[in-house]
Scaffold this motif. Structure first.
Motif, PDB file in Angstrom:
ATOM      1  N   ALA A  22       0.828  -1.214   0.000  1.00 25.26           N
ATOM      2  CA  ALA A  22       0.000   0.000   0.000  1.00 25.26           C
ATOM      3  C   ALA A  22       0.859   1.259   0.000  1.00 25.26           C
ATOM      4  CB  ALA A  22      -0.944  -0.001   1.197  1.00 25.26           C
ATOM      5  N   LEU A  23       1.959   1.217   0.746  1.00 22.90           N
ATOM      6  CA  LEU A  23       2.843   2.386   0.817  1.00 22.90           C
ATOM      7  C   LEU A  23       3.846   2.428  -0.331  1.00 22.90           C
ATOM      8  CD1 LEU A  23       3.589   2.529   4.644  1.00 22.90           C
ATOM      9  CD2 LEU A  23       2.331   4.214   3.310  1.00 22.90           C
ATOM     10  N   GLU A  32       3.246   6.928   9.091  1.00 25.05           N
ATOM     11  CA  GLU A  32       2.968   6.771   7.662  1.00 25.05           C
ATOM     12  C   GLU A  32       1.717   5.919   7.428  1.00 25.05           C
ATOM     13  OE1 GLU A  32       7.313   6.929   5.560  1.00 25.05           O
ATOM     14  OE2 GLU A  32       6.834   5.157   6.777  1.00 25.05           O
ATOM     15  N   VAL A  33       1.556   4.887   8.231  1.00 28.73           N
ATOM     16  CA  VAL A  33       0.386   4.021   8.093  1.00 28.73           C
ATOM     17  C   VAL A  33      -0.869   4.770   8.518  1.00 28.73           C
ATOM     18  CG1 VAL A  33      -0.682   1.849   8.805  1.00 28.73           C
ATOM     19  CG2 VAL A  33       1.787   1.946   8.429  1.00 28.73           C
ATOM     20  N   GLN A  35      -1.493   7.821   8.285  1.00 26.78           N
ATOM     21  CA  GLN A  35      -1.835   8.845   7.302  1.00 26.78           C
ATOM     22  C   GLN A  35      -2.490   8.270   6.049  1.00 26.78           C
ATOM     23  OE1 GLN A  35       1.905  10.855   6.802  1.00 26.78           O
ATOM     24  NE2 GLN A  35       1.517  12.245   8.518  1.00 26.78           N
ATOM     25  N   LEU A  36      -2.462   6.949   5.923  1.00 26.99           N
ATOM     26  CA  LEU A  36      -3.110   6.327   4.771  1.00 26.99           C
ATOM     27  C   LEU A  36      -4.621   6.488   4.868  1.00 26.99           C
ATOM     28  CD1 LEU A  36      -1.261   2.903   4.369  1.00 26.99           C
ATOM     29  CD2 LEU A  36      -1.247   4.805   2.763  1.00 26.99           C
ATOM     30  N   ASP A  37      -5.242   6.623   3.739  1.00 30.16           N
ATOM     31  CA  ASP A  37      -6.695   6.661   3.693  1.00 30.16           C
ATOM     32  C   ASP A  37      -7.227   5.270   4.039  1.00 30.16           C
ATOM     33  OD1 ASP A  37      -9.243   6.624   1.308  1.00 30.16           O
ATOM     34  OD2 ASP A  37      -9.212   7.993   3.021  1.00 30.16           O
ATOM     35  N   VAL A  40      -7.613   2.703   1.227  1.00 36.91           N
ATOM     36  CA  VAL A  40      -6.394   2.063   0.739  1.00 36.91           C
ATOM     37  C   VAL A  40      -6.145   0.780   1.531  1.00 36.91           C
ATOM     38  CG1 VAL A  40      -3.881   2.315   0.535  1.00 36.91           C
ATOM     39  CG2 VAL A  40      -5.383   4.229  -0.046  1.00 36.91           C
ATOM     40  N   ILE A  41      -6.276   0.872   2.844  1.00 38.65           N
ATOM     41  CA  ILE A  41      -6.075  -0.303   3.698  1.00 38.65           C
ATOM     42  C   ILE A  41      -7.191  -1.316   3.465  1.00 38.65           C
ATOM     43  CG2 ILE A  41      -6.129  -1.089   6.113  1.00 38.65           C
ATOM     44  CD1 ILE A  41      -3.462   0.043   5.334  1.00 38.65           C
TER      45      ILE A  41
END
Length: 106
Positions: A22-23, A32-33, A35-37, A40-41
């Motif tokens: 994903a990153l 960083e994780v 901040q993911l939408d 996405v996860i």
């Protein structure tokens, strides 16, 4: 940055690999994780509701806010798919000349 060994103690290999994909990078931080939408996860290959809940817990233990990540028990997704299938069936019937009337409430 946490080492692979520190991450593996809290996250499964599947979760780590899905986050890496994903990153788009090999190592990552909880920030960083976080901040993911959420989408996405949620759409990451190999992650289901239990895995996402584990990632949420890992982030919360790391002091990251994950309020923007909604919990999805699958119910809403099933309802969306059901409504979509019904709409497709109605469209098919109407294409062949049938008239579909709304169901009368009992």
């Amino acid at each position: 940055m946490p080492s692979r060994r520190a991450m593996s103690a809290e996250l499964t290999t599947r979760q780590i690999n899905a986050i890496r994909v994903a990153l788009g990078k090999h190592s990552f931080t909880p920030l960083e994780v976080a901040q993911l939408d959420y989408h996405v996860i949620r759409h990451a290959q190999g992650l289901g509701p239990k895995s996402i809940a584990g990632i949420r817990q890992w982030l919360q233990e790391a002091g990251q806010a994950v309020g923007h990540w909604q919990l999805d028990d699958g119910h809403a997704q099933r309802e969306r798919r059901r409504a979509q299938r019904i709409a497709q069936a109605i469209a098919l019937l109407e294409r062949y000349g049938y008239t579909v009337k709304p169901r009368a409430n009992d």
